[in-house]
Enzyme design. Sequence first.
Site, PDB file in Angstrom:
ATOM      1  N   ASP A  88      -1.764   6.437   6.573  1.00  0.00           N
ATOM      2  CA  ASP A  88      -2.848   5.640   5.994  1.00  0.00           C
ATOM      3  C   ASP A  88      -3.180   4.546   7.006  1.00  0.00           C
ATOM      4  O   ASP A  88      -2.519   3.516   7.055  1.00  0.00           O
ATOM      5  CB  ASP A  88      -2.389   5.036   4.658  1.00  0.00           C
ATOM      6  CG  ASP A  88      -3.362   3.982   4.143  1.00  0.00           C
ATOM      7  OD1 ASP A  88      -4.457   3.827   4.715  1.00  0.00           O
ATOM      8  OD2 ASP A  88      -3.009   3.306   3.153  1.00  0.00           O
ATOM      9  N   TRP A 118       0.823  -1.213   0.000  1.00  0.00           N
ATOM     10  CA  TRP A 118       0.000   0.000   0.000  1.00  0.00           C
ATOM     11  C   TRP A 118       0.851   1.255   0.000  1.00  0.00           C
ATOM     12  O   TRP A 118       0.485   2.266  -0.619  1.00  0.00           O
ATOM     13  CB  TRP A 118      -1.003  -0.032   1.151  1.00  0.00           C
ATOM     14  CG  TRP A 118      -1.986  -1.135   0.919  1.00  0.00           C
ATOM     15  CD1 TRP A 118      -2.088  -2.304   1.615  1.00  0.00           C
ATOM     16  CD2 TRP A 118      -2.959  -1.221  -0.143  1.00  0.00           C
ATOM     17  NE1 TRP A 118      -3.062  -3.098   1.055  1.00  0.00           N
ATOM     18  CE2 TRP A 118      -3.617  -2.467  -0.010  1.00  0.00           C
ATOM     19  CE3 TRP A 118      -3.336  -0.375  -1.190  1.00  0.00           C
ATOM     20  CZ2 TRP A 118      -4.629  -2.883  -0.886  1.00  0.00           C
ATOM     21  CZ3 TRP A 118      -4.346  -0.791  -2.055  1.00  0.00           C
ATOM     22  CH2 TRP A 118      -4.978  -2.022  -1.898  1.00  0.00           C
ATOM     23  N   LYS A 150     -12.492  -2.095   6.996  1.00  0.00           N
ATOM     24  CA  LYS A 150     -11.849  -3.054   7.897  1.00  0.00           C
ATOM     25  C   LYS A 150     -12.338  -2.849   9.331  1.00  0.00           C
ATOM     26  O   LYS A 150     -12.951  -3.750   9.903  1.00  0.00           O
ATOM     27  CB  LYS A 150     -10.329  -2.951   7.817  1.00  0.00           C
ATOM     28  CG  LYS A 150      -9.808  -3.337   6.421  1.00  0.00           C
ATOM     29  CD  LYS A 150      -8.727  -2.442   5.980  1.00  0.00           C
ATOM     30  CE  LYS A 150      -8.421  -2.418   4.503  1.00  0.00           C
ATOM     31  NZ  LYS A 150      -8.448  -3.623   3.745  1.00  0.00           N
TER      32      LYS A 150
HETATM   33  C1  LIG Z   1      -3.499  -0.046   4.187  1.00  0.00           C
HETATM   34  C2  LIG Z   1      -4.416   0.108   3.008  1.00  0.00           C
HETATM   35  N1  LIG Z   1      -4.389   1.250   2.296  1.00  0.00           N
HETATM   36  C3  LIG Z   1      -5.192   1.435   1.241  1.00  0.00           C
HETATM   37  C4  LIG Z   1      -6.069   0.457   0.821  1.00  0.00           C
HETATM   38  C5  LIG Z   1      -6.932   0.710  -0.382  1.00  0.00           C
HETATM   39  O1  LIG Z   1      -8.231   0.980   0.014  1.00  0.00           O
HETATM   40  P1  LIG Z   1      -9.397   1.196  -1.050  1.00  0.00           P
HETATM   41  O2  LIG Z   1      -9.615  -0.107  -1.745  1.00  0.00           O
HETATM   42  O3  LIG Z   1     -10.544   1.598  -0.172  1.00  0.00           O
HETATM   43  O4  LIG Z   1      -8.998   2.260  -1.988  1.00  0.00           O
HETATM   44  C6  LIG Z   1      -6.142  -0.746   1.526  1.00  0.00           C
HETATM   45  C7  LIG Z   1      -7.095  -1.775   1.083  1.00  0.00           C
HETATM   46  O5  LIG Z   1      -7.153  -2.887   1.504  1.00  0.00           O
HETATM   47  C8  LIG Z   1      -5.284  -0.920   2.633  1.00  0.00           C
HETATM   48  O6  LIG Z   1      -5.303  -2.064   3.336  1.00  0.00           O
END
Ligand SMILES: Cc1ncc(COP(=O)(O)O)c(C=O)c1O
Length: 361
Positions: A172, A102, A196
């Site tokens: 994040d 991520w 989550k």
């Molecule tokens: C730590 C983290 N950041 C970002 C995301 C991306 O999220 P989204 O699919 O809501 O854009 C996720 C998705 O699992 C994640 O676990």
Amino acid sequence: MSRAWNFSAGPAALPEAVLKRAQAEMLDWNGTGASVMELSHRGKHFMQLAAKAEERLRGLLGVPAGYKVLFLQGGATQHFAQIPMNLAAEGDSADYIVTGHWGEKAVREAAPYINARVAGTSEAAHYLDLPPRESWTLDPRASYIHYTPNETIHGVEFHTVPDVGDVPLIADMSSNILSEPVDVAKFGLIYAGAQKNIGPSGLVVMIIRDDLLARKGRPMAKIFRYAEHATNDSMLNTPNTWGWYLAGLTFEWLEAQGGLVTMGERNARKAKTLYDTIDGSGGFYRSPVAVHARSRMNVPFTLHDSALDAVFLAEAEAARLLALKGHKAVGGMRASLYNAVPQEAVDVLVNFMRDFAAKHG
Ligand SMILES: Cc1ncc(COP(=O)(O)O)c(C=O)c1O
């Protein structure tokens, strides 16, 4: 049919009490004679819900004065791009600490809008460890420092907030928000996709300090500008009313559990139960992550013989243990232990794992 034990990484298990409440209120919410999904976001009932949800979140996290709370859309991914648009002018740079999938994606999505520097990375350790703080090459002129306190796929977590001096720290927290107390004052901006620890996907919660909100950023449409969302109480356009409602129910449930201190204790115990089982399996199961960097939320583990993976997953599913297949980047298995996953679920999982190891070891 009874509910299964759900270890999904996201969208993930929600508290059963929250789902039951939503079910009970589905056709007639708050005496309105309509579902919350069927009502105007500008009506008095929804406005009260929205304000209450924010108040509960502020209380749970102890958000200090000087921060706005926003309920946005677009998933965390959209905000990988929107954050640099809002916080940096043309030619500015920002520092990214990359500890997994991520973080890598955050850099990639920011790159069109800012010079996104990788100032620390554990890529050489295949993202199964954290880069030592001494190895970070932070630029004091950076617009901000971005990191991912918990990497959902690689299963690595920072257990303390890194000290980065005066440059605003952005986190994040998609996969660890509300899992334990956190000192919000150490951050310039916190954001999290809801799916989550908060509610359904399609909702993003953001906590942003006023001085960052006041930055001019890049020329952009109003809909991308956080300050516009703040001025309009996150109702610049039609918000995700269903997501906001469920988030509010989750916040209420968290309060009833005893708040984030209690959740932190429960989450630590759940993670210990699983890691102890892995470590005590005589090598049948293995955690690939450095011990000091192990995530409490997402626990990847491998079997000593990957030929058994499919058997493990089939037997787990038959035992009503769902979503244990690991991400292809790490392989093996992954159990996600968010707030809504009770200790009982982890106890059932580790008993299954012990039985499986005895049968196939
Ligand atoms: C730590 C983290 N950041 C970002 C995301 C991306 O999220 P989204 O699919 O809501 O854009 C996720 C998705 O699992 C994640 O676990």
